[in-house]
Enzyme design. Sequence first.
Site, PDB file in Angstrom:
ATOM      1  N   PHE A 159       1.000  -1.131   0.135  1.00 35.25           N
ATOM      2  CA  PHE A 159       0.020   0.102   0.053  1.00 35.25           C
ATOM      3  C   PHE A 159       1.027   1.223   0.015  1.00 35.25           C
ATOM      4  O   PHE A 159       0.456   2.391  -0.410  1.00 35.25           O
ATOM      5  CB  PHE A 159      -0.901  -0.047   1.222  1.00 35.25           C
ATOM      6  CG  PHE A 159      -0.214   0.401   2.414  1.00 35.25           C
ATOM      7  CD1 PHE A 159      -0.035   1.788   2.814  1.00 35.25           C
ATOM      8  CD2 PHE A 159       0.306  -0.443   3.241  1.00 35.25           C
ATOM      9  CE1 PHE A 159       0.475   2.317   3.992  1.00 35.25           C
ATOM     10  CE2 PHE A 159       0.803   0.085   4.595  1.00 35.25           C
ATOM     11  CZ  PHE A 159       1.158   1.326   4.779  1.00 35.25           C
ATOM     12  N   LYS A 183      -1.211  -7.445  -9.137  1.00 39.59           N
ATOM     13  CA  LYS A 183      -2.127  -7.561  -8.150  1.00 39.59           C
ATOM     14  C   LYS A 183      -1.751  -6.587  -7.100  1.00 39.59           C
ATOM     15  O   LYS A 183      -0.994  -6.478  -6.211  1.00 39.59           O
ATOM     16  CB  LYS A 183      -2.261  -8.804  -7.469  1.00 39.59           C
ATOM     17  CG  LYS A 183      -3.462  -9.393  -6.775  1.00 39.59           C
ATOM     18  CD  LYS A 183      -3.818  -8.721  -5.506  1.00 39.59           C
ATOM     19  CE  LYS A 183      -3.051  -8.580  -4.057  1.00 39.59           C
ATOM     20  NZ  LYS A 183      -3.264  -7.453  -3.354  1.00 39.59           N
ATOM     21  N   SER A 236       5.452  -6.935   3.185  1.00 37.67           N
ATOM     22  CA  SER A 236       5.881  -7.224   4.478  1.00 37.67           C
ATOM     23  C   SER A 236       6.605  -8.610   4.684  1.00 37.67           C
ATOM     24  O   SER A 236       6.413  -9.423   3.614  1.00 37.67           O
ATOM     25  CB  SER A 236       4.664  -7.378   5.443  1.00 37.67           C
ATOM     26  OG  SER A 236       4.059  -8.428   5.158  1.00 37.67           O
ATOM     27  N   CYS A 291       9.736   2.030   3.466  1.00 40.09           N
ATOM     28  CA  CYS A 291      10.308   0.915   3.689  1.00 40.09           C
ATOM     29  C   CYS A 291      11.701   1.334   3.903  1.00 40.09           C
ATOM     30  O   CYS A 291      12.402   0.527   4.447  1.00 40.09           O
ATOM     31  CB  CYS A 291      10.396  -0.142   2.372  1.00 40.09           C
ATOM     32  SG  CYS A 291      11.069   0.410   0.833  1.00 40.09           S
TER      33      CYS A 291
HETATM   34  P1  NAD Z   1       1.709  -6.584   3.151  1.00 37.29           P
HETATM   35  O1  NAD Z   1       2.736  -7.681   3.049  1.00 37.29           O
HETATM   36  O2  NAD Z   1       0.551  -6.593   4.089  1.00 37.29           O
HETATM   37  O3  NAD Z   1       0.795  -6.676   1.637  1.00 37.29           O
HETATM   38  C1  NAD Z   1       1.316  -6.829   0.454  1.00 37.29           C
HETATM   39  C2  NAD Z   1       0.750  -7.512  -0.507  1.00 37.29           C
HETATM   40  O4  NAD Z   1       0.485  -8.859   0.060  1.00 37.29           O
HETATM   41  C3  NAD Z   1      -0.529  -6.751  -0.893  1.00 37.29           C
HETATM   42  O5  NAD Z   1      -0.841  -6.892  -2.405  1.00 37.29           O
HETATM   43  C4  NAD Z   1      -1.626  -7.810  -0.099  1.00 37.29           C
HETATM   44  O6  NAD Z   1      -2.690  -7.735  -0.635  1.00 37.29           O
HETATM   45  C5  NAD Z   1      -1.024  -9.118  -0.031  1.00 37.29           C
HETATM   46  N1  NAD Z   1      -1.185  -9.684   1.276  1.00 37.29           N
HETATM   47  C6  NAD Z   1      -1.358  -9.107   2.601  1.00 37.29           C
HETATM   48  N2  NAD Z   1      -1.517 -10.157   3.348  1.00 37.29           N
HETATM   49  C7  NAD Z   1      -1.608 -11.328   2.721  1.00 37.29           C
HETATM   50  C8  NAD Z   1      -1.541 -12.870   3.144  1.00 37.29           C
HETATM   51  N3  NAD Z   1      -1.791 -13.081   4.218  1.00 37.29           N
HETATM   52  N4  NAD Z   1      -1.345 -13.822   2.105  1.00 37.29           N
HETATM   53  C9  NAD Z   1      -1.102 -13.396   0.880  1.00 37.29           C
HETATM   54  N5  NAD Z   1      -1.113 -12.389   0.531  1.00 37.29           N
HETATM   55  C10 NAD Z   1      -1.234 -11.185   1.420  1.00 37.29           C
HETATM   56  O7  NAD Z   1       2.360  -5.226   3.033  1.00 37.29           O
HETATM   57  P2  NAD Z   1       1.737  -3.684   3.117  1.00 37.29           P
HETATM   58  O8  NAD Z   1       1.389  -3.418   4.610  1.00 37.29           O
HETATM   59  O9  NAD Z   1       0.958  -3.494   2.105  1.00 37.29           O
HETATM   60  O10 NAD Z   1       3.281  -2.730   3.027  1.00 37.29           O
HETATM   61  C11 NAD Z   1       4.094  -2.593   4.090  1.00 37.29           C
HETATM   62  C12 NAD Z   1       5.150  -3.302   4.102  1.00 37.29           C
HETATM   63  O11 NAD Z   1       5.918  -3.515   2.759  1.00 37.29           O
HETATM   64  C13 NAD Z   1       6.189  -2.931   5.129  1.00 37.29           C
HETATM   65  O12 NAD Z   1       6.632  -4.219   5.804  1.00 37.29           O
HETATM   66  C14 NAD Z   1       7.267  -2.263   4.203  1.00 37.29           C
HETATM   67  O13 NAD Z   1       8.736  -2.541   4.614  1.00 37.29           O
HETATM   68  C15 NAD Z   1       7.398  -3.282   3.006  1.00 37.29           C
HETATM   69  N6  NAD Z   1       7.818  -2.563   1.815  1.00 37.29           N
HETATM   70  C16 NAD Z   1       9.234  -2.926   1.549  1.00 37.29           C
HETATM   71  C17 NAD Z   1       9.617  -2.565   0.141  1.00 37.29           C
HETATM   72  C18 NAD Z   1      11.004  -2.925  -0.101  1.00 37.29           C
HETATM   73  O14 NAD Z   1      11.526  -2.576  -1.221  1.00 37.29           O
HETATM   74  N7  NAD Z   1      11.777  -3.674   0.570  1.00 37.29           N
HETATM   75  C19 NAD Z   1       9.093  -1.410  -0.331  1.00 37.29           C
HETATM   76  C20 NAD Z   1       7.816  -0.905   0.177  1.00 37.29           C
HETATM   77  C21 NAD Z   1       7.292  -1.833   1.161  1.00 37.29           C
END
Ligand code: NAD
Length: 507
Positions: A159, A183, A236, A291
């Site tokens: 997000f 997605k 995450s 991040c």
């Molecule tokens: P998230 O892991 O909750 O969601 C990421 C994606 O996974 C979304 O599309 C979501 O729909 C899907 N998802 C969520 N829960 C799931 C599940 N149980 N099973 C399968 N898919 C699932 O992450 P977020 O809260 O949207 O984003 C924030 C996180 O992303 C933070 O941890 C941040 O550090 C990380 N991030 C990392 C980078 C990087 O380059 N390392 C960049 C941006 C964000």
Amino acid sequence: MNAPQSTSTLAPTVKLLINGQLVESKTTQWRDVVNPATQQVLARVPFATPEEINAAVANAKEAFKTWKKTPIGVRARIFLKLQQLIRENMKELAAILTAEQGKTLPDAEGDVFRGLEVVEHAANIGSLQLGELANNVANGVDTYTLNQPLGVCAGITPFNFPAMIPLWMFPMAIATGNTFVLKPSEQDPMVTMRLCELALEAGVPPGVLNVIHGGEDAVNAICDHPDIKAISFVGSTKVGTHVYNRASLNGKRVQCMMGAKNHAIVLPDCNKEQSLNALAGAAFGAAGQRCMALSVVVLVGEAQKWIPELVEKAKTLKVSAGTEAGTDVGPVVSCQALSRVEGLIERGIADGAKLELDGRKPSVAGYEKGNFVGPTVFSGVKPGMAIYDQEIFGPVLCIAEAADIDEAIAFINANPNGNGTAIFTQSGAAARKFQEEIDVGQIGINVPIPVPVPLFSFTGSRASKLGDLGPYGKQVVMFYTQTKTVTARWFDDSTIAHGVNTTISLK
Ligand code: NAD
């Protein structure tokens, strides 16, 4: 993750993109897209059905048959056009992004701009995807490589950068000759959809770019689908690890960029004013939901006396809706995110850290329902405390202390994450020691958020990353292609035959 739920039947629906058409989902599961500053429901996003996901992949598979053979110039010119369309629509894109995600309008433009840079990079695909050739590796023999697309690739995005991160993925995947199923985050899919509409307008053919919406079930379907060859995931650590394991077991190529805990070292010889400004911007900007946010600062020696000045800087930041002029810190993305951040601040106090500045429950005139938490500062933070061990993803800065640079480097290297880090100093020798000894993938020297421009790749490491190759830059060309190595010899009628060669050597 939240179960799909929608409280509104009046809000417009977010469409799926299948075979070049924006289509209404037939699902019964919808979730509200909510403005985090006001709680206004902006739209409803569908959780696509298995049939819709299969249709997106099937169309991408069909489109690959012709797209993979499309000349380089045709592919490149689509991204030249897309970068122009993104520039022309920058204000609209930023406004959509701020409404659904919460970050300030200037920062939303920054989010789009950092993605736009990757689109410009994709327009350069001809030279990026060049193979290699060695002439005369044996008598009359040449060896050369072809970097060919894989097929249907998929992207799963978080997000916090709903423009930049989708643009990390689909432009480079498509430019290299693949077709794509995206997605987006179900929390803020609207700006991503607008970018995909612009991609169609720029000339991406039907089926080459498809979008499905959803959560866990959609992600698992992508991991399991036999026709998807490669997956880029950003999100995450918990979800990324699941995606990596599940998709790898299914034989797919996977890259997962995941959670972080980014530390800055502040040496007492640094330019104090510049460094404290940089720390405040990198810790509290985007409400800490980056991040690469600097969420831990390690003050070395005399610099430990600067906590009051850092707190004063944090106090000057304006907390309000991202649409208000002069806002520094907007709302966090959801009510759940707000209660998680507030809960961690509570844990920090209970664990014995010193709360230097409490940003909870700020009064924000005109936005009383918003998910606001202001800049918050803890000192005396140590491993074992929840505020140190977990990624807070809110505007909370943890301060730790070290006697010297060696102790500070050892402290950072003991943390499992490896996304980003920075040092503030005027000593070239100290900076070089840091760059050599720190075990983190992206390093800033007097640069607080060292996200590389697309001439390079994003190179988070250790627990922040799974898979060998990163997004954009040169690495992603390798990720989205399979190298074929051709060894060729041509005979003409005058070539003298040397008889049967039963050895492995080329003669
Ligand atoms: P998230 O892991 O909750 O969601 C990421 C994606 O996974 C979304 O599309 C979501 O729909 C899907 N998802 C969520 N829960 C799931 C599940 N149980 N099973 C399968 N898919 C699932 O992450 P977020 O809260 O949207 O984003 C924030 C996180 O992303 C933070 O941890 C941040 O550090 C990380 N991030 C990392 C980078 C990087 O380059 N390392 C960049 C941006 C964000």
